[in-house]
Design a protein around this motif. Structure first.
Motif, short mmCIF file in Angstrom:
data_model
loop_
_atom_site.label_atom_id
_atom_site.label_comp_id
_atom_site.label_asym_id
_atom_site.label_seq_id
_atom_site.Cartn_x
_atom_site.Cartn_y
_atom_site.Cartn_z
N UNK A 55 0.83 -1.20 0.00
CA UNK A 55 0.00 0.00 0.00
C UNK A 55 0.87 1.25 0.00
N UNK A 56 1.92 1.27 0.86
CA UNK A 56 2.75 2.48 0.91
C UNK A 56 3.50 2.67 -0.39
N UNK A 74 2.41 1.96 -3.26
CA UNK A 74 1.46 2.51 -4.22
C UNK A 74 1.20 3.98 -3.95
N UNK A 75 1.13 4.32 -2.65
CA UNK A 75 0.85 5.70 -2.29
C UNK A 75 1.91 6.62 -2.90
#
Lengths: 257, 259, 233
Positions: B13-14, B16-17
């Motif tokens: 997730x990070x 992707x962020x």
């Protein structure tokens, strides 16, 4: 990730804004303490009237309690604040406008009426939890009604009421955030102001932590008080022989309603 | 095992962020406004948002052949909501101030009107010096240029901030407030609508650039400069073909374009 | 204008209030599966073998029960959208997720309600005698079936009073969404009272509608409890 944490917690915010935050906190604390203590004073007469033999009085109190528990506090606050503004000539004529003119008084007024309704129901539940047999036993021992109340009923009832009353205090702290909507610069209000100046999201998280410290603090304090006051019951529970004394009904206030 | 899975999910997730935003083809644009500001934007009894800025934004969208939708958003949350992509443009009488310009990208100015100080009719004095207003209750919508003006000019008055722009007017009428700072056309609309002669405009305020900025513009996310440029082009085209004048004439007697 | 014209006249506000009331009802109903379901999930995770999971779940509950609902709504409403937006940017536009105000309101309220209801579920779980679970295990049922066929069917009955309380909190909490952007009952009353300068009338109407919903909820809850407790005297 560091970026994201920076987005969440910007330390410089606190350094710049702590005087404003403290000011807001003070208003929050004042609103909560005033409303809760006034509500507590009101709740006993309401509770008595609710159980009175007069049909009219008890129906009246039932509708009062139903109204304040059955509608959103925000709606009540709007009703008091903007409703009072609409009937200003009337309020002026009976000499009450100075009171409703102030948003602080409007907020305290609606919170007091609201919490009094909840606290009255808590008291009623606690008083009825003390079994009737105890009153009868005390009377047969020749105790006066005052001493029955003072030494038999109230100590037990207040112990039962303690936890739900603590929950009520917590929910008023949380509800007090609504006062910002009627112009009171409380903790939530100054948070909004600071956010509008800085557009820094971390102020909301700091604000959350301050509220959390208050509510968690009270919750833990209450646990300590309750343990201290119910030592005798813990003994009875353990001993078994007197376990009937431990009248601790599952109260509805266990979740903070 | 489970923890490893959770951690790898967080890691993904990070990662992707961190990825940069991509350019996009604009077909539909969502417009956000705080509809408490008649005649610029307000909610009618059907629940629709109506007003000058709605009509103007619709004309701009027609010019750009964009499908536009309108969303109501409380003023306090209007910039956060834009940044959080709840909509793509703010069309809400937002003055272009330096503080805001750090967070959002403004279009060219499309109107500029005078702020005013409004008071009850019973107040006959035209004196609005800080000394005269000392200790008085002065209100406005919070987080606005009006709020900044009051707090800067009248530090000895009691400031009261409201979530909506129409609420201080009600409190002026009820007597909770002694003065309200708002836009001249909003004040006129309120005085006309209230009809009972509650309030009057005491004086106009000079638009000092440090507080009020050059005027009102549409606000975009800083990344969406392509969208802002499209709007700037359309703003100019509506000026040139007379559409602006036509929409303006439907609402106001005076010229608000303020170039 | 008379109150009747203001509500039911040609430019009356009753239709908008009615639509607002429907939005309020839909909002509350839509939160139930996510809020109560999320609460049950939290309750189960709080007895998970992993310490990390337990601590995270406890932290979640403590946080959202300890801060004002209004603040929680705001944090979820804006924080969540920012996160989704960043993720959808990363995936490209095919995956562009959009939360309209209503959906965002449902999620924000669900987050709060999940925290509240997890406590109710925990005490309900505790109320089921461990002997039953041991017996079912002894009969050779696996953990999943023990939960689905032995625990779950009884859970509803035990949790009903607590969940009923949270439902009434939820109905009232929907009004907070009016401060974001959703045209719910209270927002509609607000718009009407500001447009007509008659707050007393419109807020009273709104309060009356909330009151009716609360009283009906109370009656329904009593009925359900009586029904669920048939056979348990």
């Amino acid at each position: 990730m560091g970026d994201f944490l920076g987005f969440l917690f910007n330390i410089d915010m606190l350094a710049t804004w702590w005087p404003r935050i403290l000011g807001g906190l003070q208003i929050t604390v004042e609103t909560v303490l005033l409303s809760c203590s006034l509500g507590f004073l009101l709740s006993y007469p309401i509770c008595l009237a609710r159980q009175s033999k007069s049909q009219l009085l008890s129906k009246l109190m039932l509708s009062y309690i139903t109204f304040f528990r059955g509608t959103p506090l925000l709606c009540q606050l709007y009703l008091v604040y903007y409703g009072a503004g609409e009937i200003r000539p009337f309020l002026t004529s009976i000499g009450l406008w100075w009171f409703f003119r102030e948003s602080f008084f409007c907020a305290v007024f609606s919170f007091t009426l609201n919490t009094a309704a909840y606290q009255a129901e808590i008291l009623r539940g606690a008083l009825t939890s003390v079994s009737r047999g105890q009153t009868e036993a005390a009377r047969s021992m020749g105790l006066s009604p005052y001493r029955i109340a003072r030494h038999v009923i109230w100590p037990q009832a207040l112990l039962v009421a303690l936890r739900p009353l603590g929950n009520e205090l917590i929910s008023i702290i949380k509800a007090s955030a609504l006062t910002a909507i009627v112009t009171l610069p409380d903790l939530m209000g100054v948070t909004r102001i600071i956010f509008a100046r800085t557009f820094d999201f971390s102020i909301y998280l700091y604000c959350a932590l301050i509220y959390l410290a208050m509510t968690e603090g009270i919750r833990r304090l209450w646990n300590v008080i309750e343990r201290a006051l119910s030592k005798h019951l813990a003994l009875a529970r353990g001993g078994g022989a007197f376990s009937a004394v431990a009248v601790m009904p599952p109260n509805e206030g266990a979740i903070d309603a | 095992m489970k923890i490893a899975r959770v951690l790898s999910a967080i890691g993904l997730a990070t990662a992707l962020v961190g990825t940069a935003a991509q350019a996009k083809e604009w077909k539909t644009v969502r417009i956000g406004m705080d509809a408490t500001y008649a005649p610029f934007e307000s909610v009618n009894e059907k629940g629709e948002i109506v007003g000058f800025e709605v009509d103007y934004a619709k004309a701009l969208c027609a010019k750009m052949k964009l499908t536009c939708t309108f969303q109501n958003q409380d003023w306090d949350g209007v910039i956060p909501a834009l940044l959080a992509s709840k909509f793509d443009v703010i069309f809400s009488s937002m003055n272009e101030t330096p503080a805001r310009a750090q967070k959002v990208a403004f279009s060219d100015v499309y109107y500029a009107t005078a702020p005013v100080i409004m008071g009850p009719v019973a107040n006959k004095s035209d004196d609005v010096s800080p000394a005269a207003l000392k200790g008085k209750a002065v209100g406005s919508q919070s987080s606005t240029t009006f709020a900044n003006y009051i707090q800067k000019t009248y530090p000895d008055s009691t400031y009261k901030g409201y979530p909506g722009a129409d609420e201080p007017n009600l409190d002026l009428a009820s007597g909770r407030l002694d003065y309200v700072v708002t836009d001249i056309l909003v004040a006129e609309t309120f005085i006309e609508k209230s009809g009972n002669g509650c309030c009057r405009i005491i004086t106009e305020i000079k638009r000092t650039p440090d507080i009020f900025g050059p005027g009102v513009g549409a606000a975009f996310r800083p990344d969406d400069t392509d969208l802002r440029d499209m709007f700037n082009k359309a703003i100019k085209e509506l000026d040139d073909d007379g559409t602006y004048k036509k929409i303006e004439a439907g609402y106001f007697k005076m010229d608000i374009r303020g170039k | 204008m008379t109150w009747f014209d203001l509500l039911f006249g040609a430019h009356g506000w009753a239709p908008l209030l009615l639509r607002g009331a429907l939005t309020t009802a839909l909002l509350a109903i839509a939160v139930v599966p996510f809020g109560f379901g999320g609460g049950l999930l939290l309750a189960l995770l709080k007895s998970a073998p992993s310490r990390l999971v337990r601590v995270l779940c406890e932290g979640y509950t403590t946080f959202f029960r300890g801060i004002p609902d209004l603040l929680a709504l705001f944090i979820v409403y804006f924080g969540l959208q920012a996160l989704i937006d960043k993720l959808s940017h990363a995936f490209g536009d095919e995956l562009h997720l959009e939360l309209n105000a209503f959906v965002a309101g449902v999620i924000a309220l669900s987050v709060v309600v999940a925290a509240y209801s997890s406590e109710v579920w925990i005490s309900a779980l505790k109320a089921i005698p461990p002997g039953q679970i041991e017996a079912a295990r002894a009969l050779g049922l696996d953990r999943r079936r023990v939960f689905m066929q032995v625990v779950l069917p009884q859970l509803g009955r035990v949790a009903l009073p607590g969940l009923g309380n949270i439902w009434t909190i939820l109905v009232k909490d929907t009004s907070l969404v009016s401060t974001l952007a959703v045209m719910d009952l209270l927002r509609a009353a607000s718009e009407a009272s500001k447009a007509t300068a008659r707050p007393l009338l419109f807020y009273t109407v709104a309060a009356a509608v909330y009151l009716v919903v609360s009283v009906l909820s109370g009656i329904t809850q009593e009925y359900l409890e009586r029904r669920a407790n048939r056979g348990y005297v």
